[in-house]
Design a protein around this motif. Structure first.
Motif, PDB file in Angstrom:
ATOM      1  N   LEU A  49      -7.360  -5.808   1.866  1.00  0.00           N
ATOM      2  CA  LEU A  49      -6.768  -4.996   2.941  1.00  0.00           C
ATOM      3  C   LEU A  49      -6.656  -5.783   4.239  1.00  0.00           C
ATOM      4  CD1 LEU A  49      -5.774  -2.192   3.882  1.00  0.00           C
ATOM      5  CD2 LEU A  49      -8.158  -1.630   4.424  1.00  0.00           C
ATOM      6  N   ASN A 109      -6.828   3.970   5.409  1.00  0.00           N
ATOM      7  CA  ASN A 109      -6.275   3.057   4.405  1.00  0.00           C
ATOM      8  C   ASN A 109      -7.279   2.687   3.313  1.00  0.00           C
ATOM      9  OD1 ASN A 109      -3.748   2.899   5.632  1.00  0.00           O
ATOM     10  ND2 ASN A 109      -4.344   1.166   6.925  1.00  0.00           N
ATOM     11  N   LEU A 169       0.848  -1.195   0.000  1.00  0.00           N
ATOM     12  CA  LEU A 169       0.000   0.000   0.000  1.00  0.00           C
ATOM     13  C   LEU A 169       0.888   1.251   0.000  1.00  0.00           C
ATOM     14  CD1 LEU A 169      -3.107   0.206   0.025  1.00  0.00           C
ATOM     15  CD2 LEU A 169      -2.953   0.749   2.461  1.00  0.00           C
ATOM     16  N   ILE A 172      -6.402   1.982  -0.730  1.00  0.00           N
ATOM     17  CA  ILE A 172      -6.472   0.684  -1.411  1.00  0.00           C
ATOM     18  C   ILE A 172      -7.468   0.725  -2.564  1.00  0.00           C
ATOM     19  CG2 ILE A 172      -8.238  -0.451   0.032  1.00  0.00           C
ATOM     20  CD1 ILE A 172      -6.404  -2.963  -0.086  1.00  0.00           C
ATOM     21  N   CYS A 213      -2.630  -6.306   1.349  1.00  0.00           N
ATOM     22  CA  CYS A 213      -1.830  -5.185   1.848  1.00  0.00           C
ATOM     23  C   CYS A 213      -1.975  -5.132   3.367  1.00  0.00           C
ATOM     24  CB  CYS A 213      -2.321  -3.874   1.258  1.00  0.00           C
ATOM     25  SG  CYS A 213      -2.259  -3.811  -0.545  1.00  0.00           S
ATOM     26  N   ARG A 246      -7.567   2.070   9.709  1.00  0.00           N
ATOM     27  CA  ARG A 246      -8.355   1.416   8.663  1.00  0.00           C
ATOM     28  C   ARG A 246      -9.107   2.451   7.831  1.00  0.00           C
ATOM     29  NH1 ARG A 246     -11.174  -2.994   6.900  1.00  0.00           N
ATOM     30  NH2 ARG A 246     -13.379  -2.672   6.439  1.00  0.00           N
TER      31      ARG A 246
END
Length: 252
Positions: free
Chosen positions: A77, A55, A9, A59, A39, A52
């Motif tokens: 993820l 992220n 990532l 992603i 990732c 999270r």
């Protein structure tokens, strides 16, 4: 094959530094035979790495970029979560990600210091319905001293993920010796790259697999590289070969 531990990532942790680098890593992974990549950016509470929520947009963008560049790899993820006493709260507050849509967590332990009450922390997590995969046990000094350390955790239903790179000495001779010992004694349940950069791990997979097949048979390698990762992503129990343990002795 399925790679469940990577740092692909972009601009998230100490792994990929750009989208371009991430796309190069995905191309290399595909060429090496990987069809699914997870990732798993580091999450360390004190370092304030990305959550999270942060992220998810990254992603999504990486998936779009991979599609635009005709890189046919599924990207999911997760996180590599550094163990701490507040880990359960971080999980419940969704600061960290389970692997894909499963309830499996990839957890990292301290490299040198064995934690007291680790079993109690894990039991609290398990009681909440989560399952635990411990990253690269061959790199922990207390496992290097006594691989029997892993056996009681396996009895608790905890799984262990070894790094492909350890087989070729990427993390030093002691980690190399230890991963071979763990493989010989059925104490590894998943193998992953822990890839951090391009022009690296994925380009060495042919050499790595040849060396692994000198330690274990093809059936066990397929279990570690494909079958168990597939079961994990389906949120099913992994297949666990019976550990070969030697009481009160270091493995031979």
């Amino acid at each position: 094959m399925i790679d469940l531990h990577t740092h692909i990532l972009p601009n998230t942790d100490d792994g990929s530094k750009s989208t371009r680098q991430s796309l190069n890593m995905l191309r290399e992974a595909k060429n090496a035979g990987f069809n699914i990549i997870c990732c798993t950016p580091h999450y360390l509470e004190q370092k304030c790495l990305k959550t999270r929520k942060e992220n998810i947009p990254t992603i999504r963008k990486l998936r779009e970029d991979a599609l635009k560049n005709n890189i046919d790899v599924k990207i999911v993820l997760g996180n590599e979560i550094y163990i701490n006493e507040g880990i359960l709260e971080e999980i419940e507050e969704k600061k960290v990600s389970c692997i894909g849509k499963s309830n499996y967590l990839l957890v990292e332990l301290p490299m040198k210091q064995e934690l007291k009450y680790l079993d109690e922390i894990f039991l609290r997590i398990i009681e909440k319905g989560y399952r635990i995969v411990i990253a690269h046990p061959e790199r922990y000094t207390y496992v290097q001293k006594d691989p029997n350390y892993l056996v009681d955790f396996i009895k608790m239903g905890i799984y262990f993920q070894g790094n492909y790179g350890s087989v070729i000495g990427r993390y030093g001779k002691t980690a190399e010796k230890t991963i071979k010992t763990l493989l010989k004694n059925n104490l590894i349940h998943i193998l992953s790259t822990d890839a951090h950069t391009d022009n690296s791990m994925y380009l060495e997979m042919d050499e790595i697999n040849k060396k692994i097949l000198k330690i274990i048979d093809e059936e066990y390698l397929n279990l570690l590289s494909s079958l168990n990762p597939k079961l994990l992503l389906k949120n099913e129990n992994l297949l666990v070969p019976k550990p070969k343990i030697k009481k009160d002795k270091f493995f031979k």
